[in-house]
Design a protein around this motif. Structure first.
Motif, PDB file in Angstrom:
ATOM      1  N   ASP A 168      96.141  47.261  77.651  1.00 58.86           N
ATOM      2  CA  ASP A 168      95.902  48.714  77.542  1.00 58.86           C
ATOM      3  C   ASP A 168      94.453  48.960  77.125  1.00 58.86           C
ATOM      4  OD1 ASP A 168      98.542  49.128  78.145  1.00 58.86           O
ATOM      5  OD2 ASP A 168      99.162  49.641  76.085  1.00 58.86           O
TER       6      ASP A 168
ATOM      7  N   ASP B 112      91.984  48.172  79.951  1.00 55.97           N
ATOM      8  CA  ASP B 112      91.961  49.350  80.843  1.00 55.97           C
ATOM      9  C   ASP B 112      90.973  50.382  80.310  1.00 55.97           C
ATOM     10  OD1 ASP B 112      94.025  48.296  82.393  1.00 55.97           O
ATOM     11  OD2 ASP B 112      95.606  49.552  81.487  1.00 55.97           O
TER      12      ASP B 112
ATOM     13  N   ALA C  87      87.294  51.403  81.739  1.00 58.04           N
ATOM     14  CA  ALA C  87      87.161  52.794  82.215  1.00 58.04           C
ATOM     15  C   ALA C  87      85.920  53.438  81.590  1.00 58.04           C
ATOM     16  CB  ALA C  87      88.418  53.592  81.866  1.00 58.04           C
TER      17      ALA C  87
ATOM     18  N   ARG D 126      99.823  43.474  86.130  1.00 58.59           N
ATOM     19  CA  ARG D 126      98.870  44.503  85.699  1.00 58.59           C
ATOM     20  C   ARG D 126      97.491  44.322  86.326  1.00 58.59           C
ATOM     21  NH1 ARG D 126      99.586  46.755  79.709  1.00 58.59           N
ATOM     22  NH2 ARG D 126      97.851  47.940  80.559  1.00 58.59           N
TER      23      ARG D 126
ATOM     24  N   TYR E 121      95.390  41.678  86.289  1.00 62.78           N
ATOM     25  CA  TYR E 121      94.378  40.899  85.564  1.00 62.78           C
ATOM     26  C   TYR E 121      94.539  39.385  85.760  1.00 62.78           C
ATOM     27  CZ  TYR E 121      93.031  45.182  83.165  1.00 62.78           C
ATOM     28  OH  TYR E 121      92.587  46.437  82.873  1.00 62.78           O
TER      29      TYR E 121
END
Ligand code: PLP
Length: 429
Positions: free
Chosen positions: A227, A230, A234, A277, A279
């Motif tokens: 998370d 991410d 971003a 996910r 990765y």
């Protein structure tokens, strides 16, 4: 000729009534080198490493042995030759890596209290990454790196706030813990790090505890870390590697203990999540310690005295809490087995050492048929024993032997009192 491996210890077996590590009779080692004596199996270490290597087959991955588990030079040399990097927690450990022929470019530096001198030393040797554990450390590292004329590669250790369900002293991933940066502060810290000229952000890491016997805290921690990846990416900050720390448990054999998952099986589950996910093709790093060496080692000790009592019987041996600190520190369990089993009826003993502390016990309420002069093996003593040993009571640290098939190499001589007093001086006059 019988050849019965001990459960959980495939390289330790009873053969012809005598306990062996690989092809070497442990009683012979005790006779040659004396006791207490640590004995390691090379094959057991390489097999433990192979489970991780199988788990990462076909992936970009670097295994960094967390050397605080056992930092003896020959052990480091074995892992360096097998391709491992190292997770260090002090400048002294870096010097050990170099002395053992390890590659500083595969070294990552963890720990909450790195000094400026240690940072400079690590920059001098061009280590792979600093695992930074606080905002204050990040700023100091930036300052040290700029003065050094280099850029420090950094990863931020995030605290995923998952319960590893292990002993409180070895649980590190909860909010009330001194380790890592809180999950909800990590993004701001990454933004800050990305602006500092002395730093280059290369990764993210976590380490949730030790002697973990369940896959679920790892899976939960991975979700929390991803998370963050991410969010950080971003924000325009690329994360080249993801480091999931160490902590996988081993079988100590205490009654009712859970068996930990095998390293390859655990990583199958974790890789499935990484793939799902998106990765799965990142550079992955891990920092296993205990699971690479814990069950590769045992400690031989001699029974000195039997002391029967009204409430307890004591079996007094020549190894003690300074050699095997885990029972005193964490009430930890080690299996204790005789080298040559006797046919006599067993009695129940507390196995204790000679150190002047009530906390100096190695095992409680153990059923043993023993006599003074017999030898015992304290199992699962490859991790956090020699590396945590001390000179308390001016006891010299034990000798260490590495067994390789039929060969036994003395890799550390027994420490004498002279060596302990070196560096001390008397007052003048
Ligand atoms: C101690 C430690 C490890 C290794 O833990 P094990 O339980 O021995 O696998 C890995 N990473 C960090 C940061 C550590 O402090």
């Amino acid at each position: 000729m019988t050849n019965t491996p001990l459960p959980g210890h495939p390289h330790v077996h009873q053969r012809d009534g005598a306990l062996h590590t690989e092809g070497v009779r442990l009683a012979d080692l005790a006779a040659t080198h004396g006791t207490p004596l640590f004995v390691y199996s090379k094959a057991a270490m390489l097999d433990a490493l192979a489970a991780y290597q199988r788990g990462f087959a076909g992936r970009r991955a670097q295994i960094c042995y967390a050397m605080k588990a056992n930092s003896t030079l020959a052990v480091l040399q074995l892992f360096a030759r097998a391709g491992c990097g190292f997770d260090i927690v002090s400048g002294g450990e870096l010097q050990r890596v170099l002395a053992a022929g390890g590659d500083p470019a595969k070294v990552i530096f963890s720990g909450v209290g790195k000094t400026r001198a240690e940072m400079r030393q690590a920059l001098d040797h061009g280590i792979a990454c600093f695992n930074v554990e606080s905002a204050a450390e990040l700023d100091v590292l930036d300052e040290v790196a700029r003065a050094h004329g280099s850029r420090a590669r950094v990863s931020i250790r995030v605290n995923p706030d998952v319960d590893a369900k292990t002993h409180p002293y070895i649980s590190t991933g909860l909010k009330g813990n001194k380790f890592g940066v809180a999950h909800d502060e990590a993004l701001a810290l990454y933004r800050h790090a990305a602006r500092l000229a002395g730093l280059q952000v290369v990764g993210i890491d976590c380490h949730i505890g030790s002697q973990i016997t369940d896959a679920s805290p790892y899976l939960d921690a991975m979700d929390r870390v991803l998370d963050l990846v991410d969010a950080v990416e971003a924000a325009g900050i690329p994360i080249a590697h993801i480091d999931f720390g160490g902590g996988l448990g081993i079988v100590y054999g205490a009654p009712g203990d859970d068996a930990p998952p095998a390293a390859d099986g655990l990583w199958q589950q974790l890789l499935a999540k990484l793939d799902a996910r998106g990765y799965g093709d990142r550079l992955l790093m891990i920092e296993p310690g205990r699971s690479l060496v814990g069950n590769a080692g045992l400690c031989l000790t001699e029974v000195l005295y039997l002391k029967p009592g009204t409430q307890k019987n004591f079996c007094i041996v020549d190894a003690a809490m300074n050699d095997l600190p885990r029972p005193a520190m964490y009430q930890a369990f080690h299996q204790i087995v005789p080298l040559a089993p006797r046919a006599d009826a067993p009695a129940v003993y507390d196995v204790v050492g000679p150190v002047c502390e009530s906390g100096d016990w190695l095992g409680r309420d153990r059923k043993l048929a023993v006599q003074p002069g017999d030898h015992l093996a304290v199992l699962s003593a490859g991790a956090y024993c020699m590396s945590m040993s001390s000179n308390y009571n001016t006891r010299g640290r034990a000798a260490e032997v590495l067994v390789d098939g039929q060969a036994a190499h003395l890799i550390r001589a027994r420490e004498d009192a002279q060596a302990q007093m070196r560096g001390e001086s008397l007052l003048p006059g």
